[in-house]
Design an enzyme around this catalytic site. Sequence first.
Site, PDB file in Angstrom:
ATOM      1  N   GLN A   1       5.706 -53.152 -86.905  1.00 37.01           N
ATOM      2  CA  GLN A   1       4.874 -54.211 -86.456  1.00 37.01           C
ATOM      3  C   GLN A   1       5.547 -55.268 -87.581  1.00 37.01           C
ATOM      4  O   GLN A   1       6.447 -55.160 -88.738  1.00 37.01           O
ATOM      5  CB  GLN A   1       3.667 -53.650 -87.605  1.00 37.01           C
TER       6      GLN A   1
ATOM      7  N   CYS B   1       1.882 -39.128 -88.588  1.00 39.74           N
ATOM      8  CA  CYS B   1       0.693 -38.468 -88.822  1.00 39.74           C
ATOM      9  C   CYS B   1       0.905 -37.515 -88.369  1.00 39.74           C
ATOM     10  O   CYS B   1       0.252 -36.200 -88.234  1.00 39.74           O
ATOM     11  CB  CYS B   1      -0.918 -39.104 -88.693  1.00 39.74           C
TER      12      CYS B   1
ATOM     13  N   ASP C   1      -7.967 -44.380 -90.991  1.00 40.01           N
ATOM     14  CA  ASP C   1      -7.678 -45.414 -91.505  1.00 40.01           C
ATOM     15  C   ASP C   1      -6.200 -45.703 -90.675  1.00 40.01           C
ATOM     16  O   ASP C   1      -5.685 -47.095 -90.860  1.00 40.01           O
ATOM     17  CB  ASP C   1      -7.967 -45.347 -92.798  1.00 40.01           C
TER      18      ASP C   1
ATOM     19  N   GLU D   1     -16.568 -61.334 -88.008  1.00 38.84           N
ATOM     20  CA  GLU D   1     -17.300 -60.519 -87.294  1.00 38.84           C
ATOM     21  C   GLU D   1     -17.928 -59.154 -87.731  1.00 38.84           C
ATOM     22  O   GLU D   1     -17.593 -58.366 -88.679  1.00 38.84           O
ATOM     23  CB  GLU D   1     -16.269 -59.951 -85.552  1.00 38.84           C
TER      24      GLU D   1
END
EC number: 2.5.1.22
Lengths: 355, 355
Positions: A145, A248, A268, A345
């Site tokens: 990413q 994971c 998370d 938000e």
Amino acid sequence: MAVRHYTLDFKLSAPADIPATVRGVQPIFQEQEMTETLHDTEGHGYLATFIGKNGRFAVLRVHSHGLVTFDLQCCEGDDATQVDNLLNALEKKMKTLFHGNIKRSKRLPALRRGDKVDCYWPTADGRLVEYDIDEVVYEEDSVYQNIKILHSRQFGNILILNGDVNLAESDLAYTQAIMGSGKESYAGKEVLILGGGDGGILCEVVKLKPKMITMLVIDGCRKHMRKTCGNVLDNLKGDCYEVLVEDCVPVLKKFAQEGRTFDYVINDLTAVPISTAPEEDSTWEFLRLILDLSIKVLRSTGKYFTQGNCANLTEALSQYEELLGRLSCPVDFSKELVCVPSYMELWVFYTVWKK
Amino acid sequence: MAVRHYTLDFKLSAPADIPATVRGVQPIFQEQEMTETLHDTEGHGYLATFIGKNGRFAVLRVHSHGLVTFDLQCCEGDDATQVDNLLNALEKKMKTLFHGNIKRSKRLPALRRGDKVDCYWPTADGRLVEYDIDEVVYEEDSVYQNIKILHSRQFGNILILNGDVNLAESDLAYTQAIMGSGKESYAGKEVLILGGGDGGILCEVVKLKPKMITMLVIDGCRKHMRKTCGNVLDNLKGDCYEVLVEDCVPVLKKFAQEGRTFDYVINDLTAVPISTAPEEDSTWEFLRLILDLSIKVLRSTGKYFTQGNCANLTEALSQYEELLGRLSCPVDFSKELVCVPSYMELWVFYTVWKK
């Protein structure tokens, strides 16, 4: 090189008188030595563009149905007072011209286009919000990413993954929420953290004297989020924790096979999955797989905590709740609405437990 | 009548090759049957405007110093798929044309100009933020100010005074902060509330069994902020409270003359003063007057609570703190930074007491 883009809009009760409006505002553009070009809109009202000094460019549209919009683009370093004067003169003139006919006039803070630091990081529900970013602290494209750490004057350093605000140093509320909002006793417990590379959760759980924390994480940000992670990420192993920099899914599968279980599983992982093997062909399949494996390694008295999404994405949240009803092991859940300061938000968090 | 205004910007490492860029993107505009007008920018790069069907209007600027901006204005009801396709095609083409030269590309959520409901309510520090407003619940111009109550999907009803977000139904955090963040015991105490017309403070203090609350307020909003005020504003007098719909200054002066004192004074007047008599010629003078009078009616063991402003307005906050040092009665103060959900910025609250 950057541009400030100003807008000034008038919403009217009745359509504007185009000739009168044009006659009224033209002297302002002439005074500013701006050259007008009139455009043929093929029946969609009046549209003129204006080129001025210093690369100034303006657009005036008088729509046929009671909306007047004005745009002014100015290059960085342009005379702010002159620009302000032009906008003030125009606003004042239009308020006179449209007197008694104005439903609303709106002059927004200027859009900052091409600035050195990008301040616009839309919310998860797609709203435009401007942050008070004053510095790019870190930027890198990892295999998985794009990672950015930007400094906000009020929120401190903000971690941004693939353009999504992930966590800021102001956001202890996020960490507390995904740990069960202070209602859990972690002392002597075994805890599994999935993701959480910013170290915030690890740092907070360690303080509560658990028996052992196992954390599965792809990447860390121990350098630039110190207020969040403290020094817990400086070593991958501590008295009561171990950080495994691994994917994971295989580790969770191994734990499940070995029959290893935990009192708390805190997921998370970012909403967008970091890595999907061919067997999981979509984001949702990945989520389901992680959830299923997490519940497998959860003790019968245990709790699984995770973030949902923003409160407004009601469809995505419903879909997630439906998924909770279709796991191989039946579960119940509760949810909580939390204000995470840097998100702008409200955010939904889930607690899941075995029936 | 409303307009969606789309932007697409490329920040480049080196200036773009203008002829190559124009050649590259022109087929896209031709395919969309958009008519080009080339403008003479007098040495400020390339600038072309395009008029298309349905009143579509576009601006393409290739600045001389490595910034390319594109604007597209479409009228409400235009074909969203077509508009998306145009933007996608342009973004894709530019990514190819500028390959290896792109520092950043940015496509913001469209600006909604002239919408039925206005969603842009800038923060106190002047940032552009879009709210999820879906309804105008109430709007009126009182003698003192413009009052709006708008409904936000996530924050509930929001009270907006003169264009400033004042309080939303989600904002219990504000009320708790201006009451001392849960660290005070109100039981049996005498409390004076200045302002607080939304009823939130009154509603919360009443629950804590004070001896008597006196509230001085100009206007109320008991109808549309029920989650905030409950039913306490339905009657101006209750077992332990009295609401006086009066100007603060003369009443405070009367209290001071009579020697009437309070355990707590909570000043929730809006930052912009509602009414200034000639003797107070500025906002600051009004603030100082209210402060001075409030401290006069405060018991020696009492506390004065008030909001400051957003964390980023450091100069205004310093000026306020300086003012605290110049009161006729010497005081000390502490401050706290609080996240109020609907504000989209951190807010400073003050506690003031007599030295």
